[in-house]
Design a protein around this motif. Sequence first.
Motif, short mmCIF file in Angstrom:
data_model
loop_
_atom_site.label_atom_id
_atom_site.label_comp_id
_atom_site.label_asym_id
_atom_site.label_seq_id
_atom_site.Cartn_x
_atom_site.Cartn_y
_atom_site.Cartn_z
N GLY A 20 35.00 39.63 48.54
CA GLY A 20 35.51 40.52 47.91
C GLY A 20 36.82 40.62 48.67
O GLY A 20 37.91 40.85 48.18
N TYR A 21 36.64 40.94 49.87
CA TYR A 21 38.05 41.25 50.71
C TYR A 21 38.95 40.19 50.56
O TYR A 21 39.93 40.36 50.57
N ALA A 22 38.65 39.09 50.86
CA ALA A 22 39.44 37.81 50.87
C ALA A 22 39.72 37.59 49.87
O ALA A 22 41.20 37.31 49.50
N LEU A 89 39.78 42.16 36.63
CA LEU A 89 38.95 42.49 37.32
C LEU A 89 37.74 41.64 38.12
O LEU A 89 37.56 40.49 37.51
N VAL A 90 37.53 41.94 39.20
CA VAL A 90 36.54 41.06 39.91
C VAL A 90 35.15 41.70 40.32
O VAL A 90 35.19 43.03 40.90
N ILE A 91 34.35 41.11 39.43
CA ILE A 91 32.90 41.69 39.63
C ILE A 91 32.00 40.94 40.74
O ILE A 91 32.10 39.79 40.81
N ASN A 92 31.53 41.81 41.76
CA ASN A 92 30.97 41.59 43.13
C ASN A 92 30.29 42.53 43.66
O ASN A 92 30.67 43.75 43.71
N THR A 140 33.59 37.13 37.65
CA THR A 140 32.22 37.39 38.32
C THR A 140 32.06 36.39 39.23
O THR A 140 32.32 35.32 39.22
N LEU A 141 31.72 36.95 40.36
CA LEU A 141 31.23 36.26 41.39
C LEU A 141 29.57 36.06 41.10
O LEU A 141 28.92 37.00 41.46
N THR A 142 29.24 34.65 41.19
CA THR A 142 27.87 34.47 40.95
C THR A 142 27.21 33.56 42.27
O THR A 142 27.44 34.25 43.44
N SER A 143 26.47 32.82 41.79
CA SER A 143 25.71 32.13 42.83
C SER A 143 25.34 30.71 42.25
O SER A 143 25.17 30.49 41.33
N SER A 144 25.23 29.67 43.33
CA SER A 144 24.98 28.29 42.92
C SER A 144 23.49 28.45 42.28
O SER A 144 22.88 27.59 41.71
N ALA A 234 40.59 30.03 44.89
CA ALA A 234 40.29 29.49 43.72
C ALA A 234 40.16 30.83 42.81
O ALA A 234 40.58 30.72 41.49
N ALA A 235 39.78 31.83 43.54
CA ALA A 235 39.66 33.17 42.40
C ALA A 235 40.88 33.32 41.89
O ALA A 235 41.03 34.21 40.85
N ALA A 236 41.88 33.80 42.96
CA ALA A 236 43.34 34.36 42.36
C ALA A 236 43.82 33.14 41.28
O ALA A 236 44.44 33.58 40.39
N PHE A 237 43.49 31.89 41.19
CA PHE A 237 44.05 31.07 40.30
C PHE A 237 43.38 31.59 39.18
O PHE A 237 44.25 31.64 37.95
N LEU A 238 42.21 31.49 39.09
CA LEU A 238 41.35 32.01 37.71
C LEU A 238 41.74 33.21 37.03
O LEU A 238 41.70 33.30 35.91
N LEU A 239 42.19 34.14 38.06
CA LEU A 239 42.49 35.45 37.59
C LEU A 239 44.21 35.43 37.26
O LEU A 239 44.37 36.48 36.40
N SER A 240 44.94 34.43 37.45
CA SER A 240 46.34 34.40 37.39
C SER A 240 46.66 33.76 35.88
O SER A 240 46.10 33.27 35.20
N ASP A 241 48.07 33.78 35.53
CA ASP A 241 48.65 33.22 34.18
C ASP A 241 48.63 31.57 34.20
O ASP A 241 48.46 31.26 33.20
N GLN A 242 48.44 31.07 35.62
CA GLN A 242 48.19 29.78 35.71
C GLN A 242 47.24 29.19 35.01
O GLN A 242 47.07 27.98 34.82
N ALA A 243 45.86 30.01 34.70
CA ALA A 243 44.74 29.62 34.41
C ALA A 243 44.65 30.17 32.85
O ALA A 243 43.67 30.48 32.34
N SER A 244 45.66 30.40 32.33
CA SER A 244 45.85 30.96 30.89
C SER A 244 44.90 30.30 29.75
O SER A 244 44.77 30.92 28.57
N TYR A 245 44.55 28.85 29.74
CA TYR A 245 43.89 28.31 28.92
C TYR A 245 42.41 28.16 29.53
O TYR A 245 41.58 27.13 28.91
#
Length: 261
Positions: A20-22, A89-92, A140-144, A234-245
């Motif tokens: 979460g901090y990272a 929103l990041v769920i963690n 959401t941050l989940t697990s393997s 990876a998290a920042a990418f998924l949250l960003s406009d670059q992952a819009s689709y």
Amino acid sequence: MDLGINGKVFMVAGASSGLGYAIARKLAEEGGKVSIASRSQENIATAAATISEETTAEIRGYVFDARDANSINRWVEDTQNDFGQIDGLVINAGGPSPGFFEEFDDQAWQSAFELTLLSAVRLIRGALPALKVNGGSILTLTSSAVKEPIDILVMSNVMRSGVNSLVKSLSDDLAGDNVRINNLIPGLINTDRIDALNLFLAKRADSSPEKVRQSAEAGIPMGRYGEPGEFANAAAFLLSDQASYITGTTMVVDGGKMKSV
């Protein structure tokens, strides 16, 4: 790559340390405004001060308990009042206790449900009206464990699979409101949580955490644990406009360890 998150407001739960901090730090580096929260006033204040000093970003720390509905709602309301909007929103939350099925009573299962699954439901429900205003993203941050159940994490296997299904279900409903929602799975990343699990396994096997880690690393194609910053990218990418689709998907950051297709 410009992620397009400059000036946007992100809520990151469980952000006083670890993954979460990272993520909070990465969002701040990219120009995002960040609302972070955890149970400890001291720890979250320290985290906010450190990130602010290192990135000059606008960041505020709040105290919240992922198991408490009123606490969650208060954090959402305070974020809206202080920042004026919510764009991501990041769920963690810390994972349920490790152990085997016969070791847990109803209270343990209820606690795991509230910490992992119900907290996700409540956070999404609380932030959704604000996210719908301009469109946004939920991660959401989940697990393997949602793809390959882990023997000693039976409660995590069950609860995190529920979160995974929730995300897939909501992705369809929220797409019309321009709100994306995805899962991000960490493999073995250098965090206190993994250190604690290694210690747990070592005690069970009358071994040492170092040997447990060495054995685990031998099973990772890249031959090492990941770093929190690599996961945060990876998290920042998924949250960003670059992952819009991209919505309703599950991305894995594990150095190739997982064998499932």
